[in-house]
Design an enzyme around this catalytic site. Structure first.
Site, short mmCIF file in Angstrom:
data_model
loop_
_atom_site.label_atom_id
_atom_site.label_comp_id
_atom_site.label_asym_id
_atom_site.label_seq_id
_atom_site.Cartn_x
_atom_site.Cartn_y
_atom_site.Cartn_z
N GLY A 170 17.97 10.84 60.96
CA GLY A 170 17.86 9.39 60.82
C GLY A 170 19.12 8.81 60.22
O GLY A 170 20.07 9.53 59.88
N GLY A 183 20.95 3.09 54.96
CA GLY A 183 21.92 2.05 54.65
C GLY A 183 23.28 2.59 54.28
O GLY A 183 24.29 1.92 54.47
N ASP A 228 13.76 0.43 44.92
CA ASP A 228 13.59 0.34 46.38
C ASP A 228 12.40 1.19 46.83
O ASP A 228 12.50 2.01 47.74
CB ASP A 228 14.87 0.77 47.10
#
Length: 381
Positions: free
Chosen positions: A49, A52, A170
């Site tokens: 994957g 950010g 987060d």
């Protein structure tokens, strides 16, 4: 903070930090060549994957006969370099069964690499919504409930049980990884911050993911344990309801999940908000506790939220359920527009919720759901 040396390596100006890197008791330093071999030279076939701050690859370490996940930090990412240093020097010292373990690190060959234990079942995000996209099976309630308890335990450790308080900043399903037994492990500490116990709110530039961010934090930039608890509450509601935190409503306004669930709670039918894909196959008491603790944790007024210890105690049936107002209260802080690039994702306004106020966000709803705010900037995540 970081400088690139002539040999392509990254080092810190502070020799003491380099000493910590070298003499850390936990993770080991890998050679770049080892990790390149482990990932077939970071081939696309090995890519798990992209986040950010860089890409993640599946790797196999022959010497230790171990499968790992290797994060390759983007070379141009200043935030990625901060994440790298923070994870190696701080997060590597954390030890908890519900935190993704950092195995090693490498800053060589002009690269910054982090090596983690591999989570065979990927992210919670994929399992919550995979069945609805035709790519997986429904995650059973028993597994979801254990995930809730595991995440609560991890956050309790970060906030109260380690030597300093760690603010994750987060918390969301894509940062919750599942091991071979579907046990939850919180990962991705790229936006985390350390504060002293009992210090209170920490003023910083805005960071987090839309939908999971404490409305007051979005307005003031003041992060705290309460803002982490807010994100935890939204995550609980998402696990119970199987819905994203932001959804389109009438007149193209985006309604927050907490507002939707709170309206059902006030009508005495909170269990109606349960994920329909579960087809009623869940423990009513457990489901109610997860939802009510989720609402309590996502209370618009941060002073009325529980500590993570209080939230976990109720989830474990050690304390009674709190009695919340029938309608979602209105946030009490004064709204001040943030100076961000509205052209990137649209504008938003937060005005609390409930019968006399609603939380609305206007702009491009699709992009809002997939954006992470990183140190005041917007990035895909």
């Amino acid at each position: 903070m970081w400088q690139k040396q002539g040999d392509g390596n990254f080092s810190n100006d502070d020799p003491a930090m380099e000493d910590v890197f070298e003499k850390g008791t936990g993770p080991k330093r890998f050679r770049y060549s080892e990790l390149a071999i482990a990932t077939d030279n970071f081939s696309d076939e090995r890519k798990l994957g992209e986040g950010g701050f860089g890409s993640v690859y599946r790797g196999f370490l022959k010497e230790s006969n171990l499968e790992v996940a290797i994060k390759r930090v983007s070379k141009g990412s200043k935030q990625g370099k901060k994440e790298y240093a923070f994870e190696v020097t701080i997060i590597s010292r954390l030890r908890h069964r519900n935190l993704v373990q950092l195995i090693g690190w490498c800053h060589g060959g002009g690269e910054l690499l982090l090596v983690y234990e591999l989570m065979p079942n990927g992210s919670l995000d994929a399992h919550l919504y995979g069945s609805k996209n035709g790519t997986g099976t429904v995650l059973p309630w028993k597994v979801r409930h254990e995930i809730v308890l595991g995440l609560g335990s991890a956050l309790l450790y970060l906030h109260q049980e380690w030597e300093q308080c760690v603010l994750h900043r987060d918390i969301k399903p894509s940062n919750v990884m599942l091991d071979a037994s579907f046990a939850a492990k919180l990962g991705d500490f790229g936006l985390a911050r350390l504060v002293d116990h009992g210090r209170g709110a920490h003023t910083t530039v805005l960071a987090g993911t839309m939908g999971y961010m404490d409305p007051e934090c979005m307005n003031t930039g003041r992060t705290s344990t309460e803002s982490d608890v807010y994100s935890f509450g939204v995550l609980l509601l998402e696990i119970a309801c199987g819905r994203r935190p932001l959804a389109l409503a009438e007149e193209e306004h985006i309604v927050h999940l907490a507002q939707w669930v709170w309206s059902m709670y006030g009508d005495g039918r909170v269990l109606d908000a349960a994920d329909p894909w579960l087809e009623g196959d869940f423990d009513d008491q457990e489901m109610e506790r997860v939802m009510v603790v989720g609402l309590w944790s996502a209370h618009p007024d941060r002073s009325l939220r529980p500590s993570i210890r209080q939230a976990v105690s109720v989830l474990r049936c050690e304390q009674p359920l709190p009695i919340l107002p029938a309608r979602m209260p209105v946030a009490t802080f004064v709204y001040v527009p943030l100076q961000l690039d509205a052209s990137s994702w649209g504008s938003y306004g937060v005005i609390g919720g409930g019968s006399s106020g609603t939380e609305t966000m206007t702009g491009r709803s699709v992009s809002l759901r997939s954006k992470t705010l990183v140190e005041g900037q917007v990035t895909g995540r």
